[in-house]
Motif scaffolding. Structure first.
Motif, PDB file in Angstrom:
ATOM      1  N   GLU A 186     -37.893 175.549  75.427  1.00  0.00           N
ATOM      2  CA  GLU A 186     -38.882 176.329  74.695  1.00  0.00           C
ATOM      3  C   GLU A 186     -39.423 177.493  75.495  1.00  0.00           C
ATOM      4  OE1 GLU A 186     -42.039 174.221  72.338  1.00  0.00           O
ATOM      5  OE2 GLU A 186     -41.130 172.518  73.353  1.00  0.00           O
TER       6      GLU A 186
ATOM      7  N   THR B 286     -32.398 170.976  72.621  1.00  0.00           N
ATOM      8  CA  THR B 286     -32.651 172.369  72.254  1.00  0.00           C
ATOM      9  C   THR B 286     -33.115 172.401  70.807  1.00  0.00           C
ATOM     10  OG1 THR B 286     -30.423 172.747  71.424  1.00  0.00           O
ATOM     11  CG2 THR B 286     -30.788 173.142  73.777  1.00  0.00           C
TER      12      THR B 286
ATOM     13  N   ALA C  53     -31.629 173.792  68.423  1.00  0.00           N
ATOM     14  CA  ALA C  53     -30.462 173.488  67.587  1.00  0.00           C
ATOM     15  C   ALA C  53     -30.218 171.977  67.519  1.00  0.00           C
ATOM     16  CB  ALA C  53     -29.222 174.201  68.134  1.00  0.00           C
ATOM     17  N   ASP C  54     -30.366 171.299  68.659  1.00  0.00           N
ATOM     18  CA  ASP C  54     -30.177 169.840  68.683  1.00  0.00           C
ATOM     19  C   ASP C  54     -31.172 169.157  67.743  1.00  0.00           C
ATOM     20  OD1 ASP C  54     -28.226 170.097  70.679  1.00  0.00           O
ATOM     21  OD2 ASP C  54     -29.726 169.958  72.275  1.00  0.00           O
TER      22      ASP C  54
ATOM     23  N   ASP D 267     -30.102 169.730  64.143  1.00  0.00           N
ATOM     24  CA  ASP D 267     -28.886 168.959  63.855  1.00  0.00           C
ATOM     25  C   ASP D 267     -29.215 167.478  63.697  1.00  0.00           C
ATOM     26  OD1 ASP D 267     -27.081 171.059  63.800  1.00  0.00           O
ATOM     27  OD2 ASP D 267     -26.735 170.985  65.957  1.00  0.00           O
TER      28      ASP D 267
ATOM     29  N   GLU E  28     -30.934 166.702  60.458  1.00  0.00           N
ATOM     30  CA  GLU E  28     -29.941 166.629  59.387  1.00  0.00           C
ATOM     31  C   GLU E  28     -29.149 165.324  59.464  1.00  0.00           C
ATOM     32  OE1 GLU E  28     -26.688 169.437  59.531  1.00  0.00           O
ATOM     33  OE2 GLU E  28     -26.688 169.642  57.356  1.00  0.00           O
ATOM     34  N   LEU E  29     -28.694 165.011  60.683  1.00  0.00           N
ATOM     35  CA  LEU E  29     -27.875 163.809  60.873  1.00  0.00           C
ATOM     36  C   LEU E  29     -28.613 162.541  60.464  1.00  0.00           C
ATOM     37  CD1 LEU E  29     -25.144 162.791  62.263  1.00  0.00           C
ATOM     38  CD2 LEU E  29     -26.552 162.401  64.289  1.00  0.00           C
TER      39      LEU E  29
ATOM     40  N   ILE F 163     -30.494 175.797  59.370  1.00  0.00           N
ATOM     41  CA  ILE F 163     -29.689 175.695  60.591  1.00  0.00           C
ATOM     42  C   ILE F 163     -28.847 176.958  60.766  1.00  0.00           C
ATOM     43  CG2 ILE F 163     -27.804 174.411  61.671  1.00  0.00           C
ATOM     44  CD1 ILE F 163     -29.082 171.850  60.461  1.00  0.00           C
TER      45      ILE F 163
ATOM     46  N   ARG G 233     -29.121 179.640  63.929  1.00  0.00           N
ATOM     47  CA  ARG G 233     -27.991 179.997  64.792  1.00  0.00           C
ATOM     48  C   ARG G 233     -27.762 181.496  64.840  1.00  0.00           C
ATOM     49  NH1 ARG G 233     -25.889 175.323  66.148  1.00  0.00           N
ATOM     50  NH2 ARG G 233     -26.039 173.644  64.641  1.00  0.00           N
ATOM     51  N   ALA G 234     -28.119 182.177  63.761  1.00  0.00           N
ATOM     52  CA  ALA G 234     -27.908 183.618  63.722  1.00  0.00           C
ATOM     53  C   ALA G 234     -29.083 184.368  64.325  1.00  0.00           C
ATOM     54  CB  ALA G 234     -27.680 184.064  62.281  1.00  0.00           C
TER      55      ALA G 234
ATOM     56  N   ARG H   1     -31.795 186.112  66.585  1.00  0.00           N
ATOM     57  CA  ARG H   1     -31.693 186.764  67.887  1.00  0.00           C
ATOM     58  C   ARG H   1     -33.027 186.742  68.619  1.00  0.00           C
ATOM     59  NH1 ARG H   1     -28.382 185.925  70.074  1.00  0.00           N
ATOM     60  NH2 ARG H   1     -28.283 187.737  71.438  1.00  0.00           N
ATOM     61  N   VAL H   2     -34.018 186.092  68.039  1.00  0.00           N
ATOM     62  CA  VAL H   2     -35.292 185.960  68.752  1.00  0.00           C
ATOM     63  C   VAL H   2     -35.551 184.474  68.983  1.00  0.00           C
ATOM     64  CG1 VAL H   2     -36.346 188.067  67.891  1.00  0.00           C
ATOM     65  CG2 VAL H   2     -36.608 185.961  66.599  1.00  0.00           C
ATOM     66  N   SER H   3     -36.355 184.178  69.991  1.00  0.00           N
ATOM     67  CA  SER H   3     -36.558 182.777  70.333  1.00  0.00           C
ATOM     68  C   SER H   3     -37.590 182.163  69.394  1.00  0.00           C
ATOM     69  CB  SER H   3     -36.987 182.635  71.784  1.00  0.00           C
ATOM     70  OG  SER H   3     -38.296 183.096  71.933  1.00  0.00           O
TER      71      SER H   3
ATOM     72  N   GLN I  69     -41.432 182.890  69.582  1.00  0.00           N
ATOM     73  CA  GLN I  69     -41.872 184.263  69.443  1.00  0.00           C
ATOM     74  C   GLN I  69     -43.018 184.359  68.445  1.00  0.00           C
ATOM     75  OE1 GLN I  69     -40.292 186.961  67.023  1.00  0.00           O
ATOM     76  NE2 GLN I  69     -40.649 188.762  68.276  1.00  0.00           N
TER      77      GLN I  69
END
Lengths: 300, 518
Positions: free
Chosen positions: A137, A188, A190-191, A194, A197-198, A267, A271-272, A274-276, A279
């Motif tokens: 983070e 992360t 993303a994790d 994911d 969702e899982l 998701i 992934r697309a 470009r900022v954290s 922010q």
């Protein structure tokens, strides 16, 4: 023997950390801030201690400025799970009229979050506070141990952290000292999504795009969640399709314009991006080392 | 500065995080280490930047920070992407390990950026403890330094099998291939005894970006992979120290929600378990069978190393945190003396008379350092005698525990082989330890004199009785038989004793005890 997938490795590690906390600390508490990370953390805790009922309480430090949907979600989830939920509000701060608009984000966070957390931990004598913070983070979080020691005054000493090899945690502490424990350290953003969702984990609807009343302020889209947010001259409330990437106090959390209404869409958008993730969090931008400073003072 | 590599392709399009749920996606944990100012943090920053993994808002902050703290003139100082503590940014050094996470379509990565100062070796070891690969940086203009060797050695004893020798700052030596070749050869010679499976040397410039993500136009003589290529491709599967091995579960927590359920929760250290399997519990050695493998997603038919599970057994046995449930045919044993390599991390030397807290697996006990056998010289990696342990030194010791714990050599089992020592007074973690194969019991010691003498006397009584009987049978006279036997008793006691001592001192024909594996 098939190697465990990346997500299952993360899951096992987090469960291990949660069990370690319960086994070695006397009075642990799970910090629940209602966001996606807290939802994942709560889900992992249920898994770690299954079939036992959640053997530790949840603590929510309420600043009084959370989105209304967050509070409704919190109360419903706690009732469904049947766990103890402690809600702590800094009454002195409230009485002094501290709020994010007039007091500024920095003072509001100091009093209503950092000081409030210290009050709650002291009041209930919790010796370990488990939180959903992740190392990806923010830069100073990337430096923190999984079992992070706090002095009796809740201070973090980043220059003198204990070595933490393998899964061997030094859980010794003096009376008054406590730990912040971070089972999601190695996850992360993303994790987290994911895994949501899982495992089909329920999250606050604010993460999904919907028409919401927003105001353009200081380059951010702020959702006007209630009448306490007075409009400045020239400001108008627009109804736009927005969602939130992180959730905090509504006056301090920027929305993003989005059409993502499903998990796969969220998701894909992340992934697309470009900022954290952080922010949109005003409090992170109170100066270069501001998170480190807040953490030293006891902020989560 | 950026234009130095004009013919390099334009900055790559962003590499998005792949589907982590993808079962084919593997993960690599690595660390960067090496001496101070060799450019570790800069390399990680450069790697993230060139792979398109730095979010734009963080890039904006980096521009600001580079102007304020940067050591790179007007250009970006990539180290500031990773050096997250205020003290680090002010001093331009790395104090503690920083973890960064990134993914390319081929692999997920966890990287530990570790400090180069000797003072912070404990933080380097923390970062190295979970890693499968070490990127060891050297400054091309400085060559191999003491910290290069120290970090290589620590990586090796922590079980890292793969090394990338990142020869950084090639631009400072004119991108000269001969300098690179010499350095690579020096390094291979220096670490020849450390047992690395692979050593890959890559010439690069972290500051300028050569051979990090993009191939350098300035070093056409180099035909190997770029750093990112190598990290994406290297195969570390099969490095698991023990392979599948026999089932082992260090019990972490006993789950007793009510009188009907008693489960043993923990993370499987090795092997596979199925309901019905016969198991043994250490310490104690009681046996039982696995009844169920309980998880929140339902009971499992099988579970393997790395999974966090809860077991129930068919028998009521008293089991608590720190015990180990293992397959009946597992060779793990309990030990109250442990031979170990210690990395001493405290500033003060050990108090040899005092007990430390040991955390091994999920167990804890009290441990004294009973013997310091030798320290390891970080230049030659050879043992040398020491009285005590200095900060950041590595030594082979014997620990005496107040109770026997299940332990296994670290090279075979990280869970029952890796431990920490905690000072009970300061609560500091004073050492990282790795269990070594136990020295076999020393060969039975040579006999003491009184034992040889006792044997001579008992043998003499037997022998003289025999002489007396034979003498009486042959001569038919008690007095002659008694005389011979009586005189012989004294002369032959002396002869036997001398004969026995002579053989005791002679090694000819003896079988040597098996020498301890290193």
């Amino acid at each position: 023997m098939k190697p465990l997938s990346h997500l299952r490795l993360l899951e096992a590690e987090s469960i291990h950390i949660l069990r370690e906390t319960l086994a070695t600390c006397e009075n642990p508490v799970l910090l629940y801030s209602i966001g996606k990370d807290s939802s994942v953390l709560l889900h992992l805790a249920q898994k770690a201690f299954h079939p036992a009922r959640l053997p530790l309480p949840l603590l929510h430090v309420d600043t009084g400025w959370k989105f209304r949907e967050m509070i409704a979600f919190r109360d419903r989830r706690a009732a469904e799970i049947g766990c103890d939920l402690i809600v702590h509000v800094n009454r002195e701060g409230q009485a002094a009229g501290i709020n994010p608009f007039d007091s500024g984000s920095r003072l509001h966070t100091d009093v209503m979050k950092t000081a409030a957390l210290r009050q709650a931990l002291d009041l209930h004598r919790f010796d370990a506070a488990i939180g959903g913070a992740r190392r990806d983070e923010e830069k100073s979080r990337a430096k923190e141990r999984i079992f992070s020691l706090r002095s009796a005054g809740h201070r973090w000493d980043p220059k003198n952290q204990r070595p933490e090899p393998w899964r061997r945690f030094n859980t010794r502490k003096r009376p008054g000292e406590s730990f912040r424990v971070f089972p999601l350290s190695n996850w992360t953003e993303a994790d987290v999504w994911d895994y949501v969702e899982l495992e089909k984990i329920e999250v606050v609807p604010l993460y999904f795009a919907a028409k919401r009343p927003v105001v353009q302020r200081d380059g951010m889209l702020i959702m006007r969640d209630d009448e306490r947010m007075a409009l400045r001259p020239g400001e108008i409330v627009e109804h736009r399709n927005v969602r939130f990437r992180t959730l905090g106090c509504y006056p301090l959390t920027g929305a993003i314009e989005s059409e993502a209404t499903t998990l796969p869409q969220i998701i894909a958008e992340m992934r697309a991006a470009r900022v954290s993730e952080r922010q949109g969090r005003l409090i992170d931008h109170d100066g270069g080392g501001s998170m480190e400073q807040k953490k030293q003072e006891g902020y989560f | 500065m950026e234009t130095a590599l004009a013919d390099r392709p334009a900055a790559p399009s962003p590499v998005y995080a792949p589907r982590a749920a993808d079962p084919a996606l593997t993960r690599l944990r690595f660390l960067t280490c090496g001496s101070v100012d060799d450019g570790k943090s800069t390399l990680i920053g450069r790697l993230l930047h060139d792979a398109g993994l730095v979010p734009t808002d963080q890039l904006g902050t980096l521009h600001q920070d580079s102007r304020r703290y940067g050591t790179n003139g007007a250009a970006l100082d990539f180290a500031l992407l990773v050096d997250g503590l205020a003290a680090e940014r002010e001093q331009g050094i790395t104090i503690d390990v920083a973890y960064r996470y990134f993914a390319t379509p081929r692999r997920a990565f966890i990287v530990a950026d570790t400090p180069g100062h000797e003072q912070y070796t404990r933080n380097m070891a923390t970062g190295a403890s979970g890693a499968e690969l070490a990127v060891i940086l050297v400054d091309a203009s400085k060559g191999i330094l003491a910290q290069t060797r120290r970090h290589s050695f620590i990586a090796a004893i922590l079980g890292i099998r793969h090394v990338v020798l990142a020869v950084n700052k090639m631009d400072l030596v004119g991108c000269d291939g001969a300098v690179f070749d010499t350095l690579e050869n020096d390094y291979r010679d220096a670490v020849a005894t450390l047992g690395f499976t692979s050593i890959t040397a890559i010439p690069l410039s972290a500051r300028e970006g050569d051979n990090v993500v993009q191939r350098s136009a300035r070093m056409p003589w180099y035909h190997g992979p770029t750093l990112l290529d190598h990290l994406e491709q290297i195969d570390v599967v099969g490095d698991s120290p023990r392979g599948p091995g026999a089932f082992r579960l260090p019990v972490q927590w006993v789950n007793r929600p009510d009188a009907r359920f008693r489960g043993y929760a923990g993370t499987i250290a090795a092997g596979i378990v199925r309901p019905g399997d016969a198991v043994r519990v250490l310490p104690g050695g009681r046996t039982s069978h696995v009844a169920r493998i309980v998880t929140a997603d339902g009971d499992l038919a099988e579970a393997s190393a790395g999974q966090a599970i809860t077991l129930t057994l068919t028998d009521e046995i008293d089991i608590s945190r720190g015990d180990v449930i293992c397959a009946v045919d597992d060779d793990v044993r309990t030990h109250d003396h442990i031979d170990a390599l210690l990395l001493w991390t405290d500033d003060a030397p050990p108090r040899l008379a005092d007990a430390y807290d040991i955390r091994l697996g999920t167990a804890r006990a009290s441990a004294r350092i009973s013997t310091v056998h030798h320290a390891v010289d970080i230049h030659s990696f050879t043992p040398h005698a020491v009285e005590s342990l200095a900060a950041n030194s590595i030594a082979r010791v014997t620990l005496r525990l107040d109770r026997a714990l299940p332990a296994s050599p670290y090279t075979q089992d990280r869970e029952l082989g890796g431990f920490i020592l905690i000072d009970p007074l300061t609560h500091a973690t004073v050492a990282l330890g790795m269990v070594q194969p136990t020295e076999p019991e020393p060969a039975r010691p040579a006999e003491r004199r009184w034992r040889s003498f006792a044997k001579a006397v008992t043998w003499r009584i037997t022998g003289s009785f025999d002489t007396f009987v034979l003498g009486w049978l042959i001569t038919g006279r008690y007095d002659i038989a008694g005389g011979i036997a009586g005189a012989e008793m004294f002369t032959k006691i002396a002869l036997f004793y001398l004969h026995e001592r002579a053989w005791t001192s002679l090694s000819w024909g003896r079988v040597a005890p098996p020498s301890p594996p290193r």
